[in-house]
Write an enzyme that holds these catalytic residues in place. Structure first.
Site, mmCIF file in Angstrom:
data_model
loop_
_atom_site.group_PDB
_atom_site.id
_atom_site.type_symbol
_atom_site.label_atom_id
_atom_site.label_comp_id
_atom_site.label_asym_id
_atom_site.label_seq_id
_atom_site.Cartn_x
_atom_site.Cartn_y
_atom_site.Cartn_z
ATOM 1 N N ASP A 106 -5.526 -14.138 -12.970
ATOM 2 C CA ASP A 106 -5.511 -15.604 -12.988
ATOM 3 C C ASP A 106 -4.296 -16.190 -12.264
ATOM 4 O OD1 ASP A 106 -6.516 -18.100 -13.626
ATOM 5 O OD2 ASP A 106 -5.552 -18.162 -15.599
ATOM 6 N N ASN A 165 -17.236 -19.260 -14.233
ATOM 7 C CA ASN A 165 -16.650 -19.630 -12.944
ATOM 8 C C ASN A 165 -17.670 -20.190 -11.943
ATOM 9 O OD1 ASN A 165 -14.151 -16.973 -13.068
ATOM 10 N ND2 ASN A 165 -13.882 -19.135 -13.554
#
Ligand code: IPE
Ligand code: IPE
Ligand code: MG
Length: 237
Positions: free
Chosen positions: A18, A66
């Site tokens: 991330d 996502n």
């Protein structure tokens, strides 16, 4: 590797990759540049894990959530995944087994077939198992297992009393893999974001503010030293 006790290495490490978008934004670049840089870090860290003797490593590359991102960002990520597939082929040559976690069909027939082919052709390698979590969600993983178990029960292949933790584990995308020992999340966020939910029941967590594209071998050493010093009790004393 600096002073990490080999005896105290985690068997299975999970990385939540991330912070790519923020890495790029900080530099005034489009988010996709961050994903490109993050892909480089993935290569570097995967190789390093193999070098230091980690047996199982999972990289969270794309979550079931996502897909909500802007179309051009998703498109760039798909392009990068195709590059990953070209490269992970080389990992297979280094005695690395490849496994994809998640529903492959979302990537389309051609890419899904390539993924299955890579899994098949590398299935005999035992140096390291590299799992790529793509279109992966911990809840989706459990749901998929529950459906499979319900199907077996409906066909009378199993009885209710056959449903135990080991059966559930064997129906997950991580079938046959040990649970996660250490989960590393860069970027400053302190949450699991639907990564290995079932498999992280007794995982240790390591959080760092470093953004994934800036994550280094040295920082992994630091995480491993931190892990080695922890006392894991698994509910015992
Ligand atoms: C992780 O980086 C990559 C994916 C989730 C695909 P992000 O894109 O989430 O980066 P930030 O969190 O916005 O910085
Ligand atoms: C988690 O990161 C998923 C991956 C790294 C693939 P996200 O950026 O999607 O997570 P949130 O939205 O911050 O929880
Ligand atoms: Mg993020």
């Amino acid at each position: 590797m600096a002073a990490v006790d080999k005896e105290k290495l985690p068997v299975h490490i999970g990385f939540i990759m991330d912070g790519n978008g923020r890495w790029a934004q900080k530099r005034g670049m489009p988010r996709k540049m961050g994903h490109r840089e993050g892909a480089r870090t993935f290569r570097k860290i995967a190789k390093y894990c193999k070098k230091i003797g980690i047996k199982y490593v999972t990289f969270y590359a794309f979550s079931t959530e996502n897909w909500k991102r802007p179309e051009d960002e998703v498109k760039e990520l798909m392009r990068l995944f195709n590059e990953y597939l070209d490269e992970v082929q080389d990992y297979a040559k280094e005695n690395t087994r490849l496994v994809f976690l998640g529903d492959k069909s979302a990537f389309g027939k051609q890419m899904a077939e390539r993924m299955t082919e890579l899994e098949k052709s590398s299935s005999g390698f035992d140096g390291m198992t590299l799992m790529l979590a793509m279109n992966y969600g911990g809840r989706d993983d459990i749901l998929h297992a529950v459906r499979g178990i319900a199907d077996m029960a409906a066909k009378k292949e199993i009885k209710l009393s056959d449903i135990d933790e080991s059966l559930v584990s064997s129906m997950l995308y991580t079938k046959g893999m040990p649970d996660a020992d250490l989960i590393i999340r860069p970027s400053g966020e302190k949450r699991i974001s639907n990564f290995l939910l079932w498999q992280s029941a007794y995982a240790e967590f390591y959080f760092t503010d470093t953004l994934w594209p800036d994550f280094t071998e040295k920082e992994l050493d630091a995480a491993l030293n931190d892990f080695a010093a922890r006392s894991r009790r698994f509910g015992g004393v």
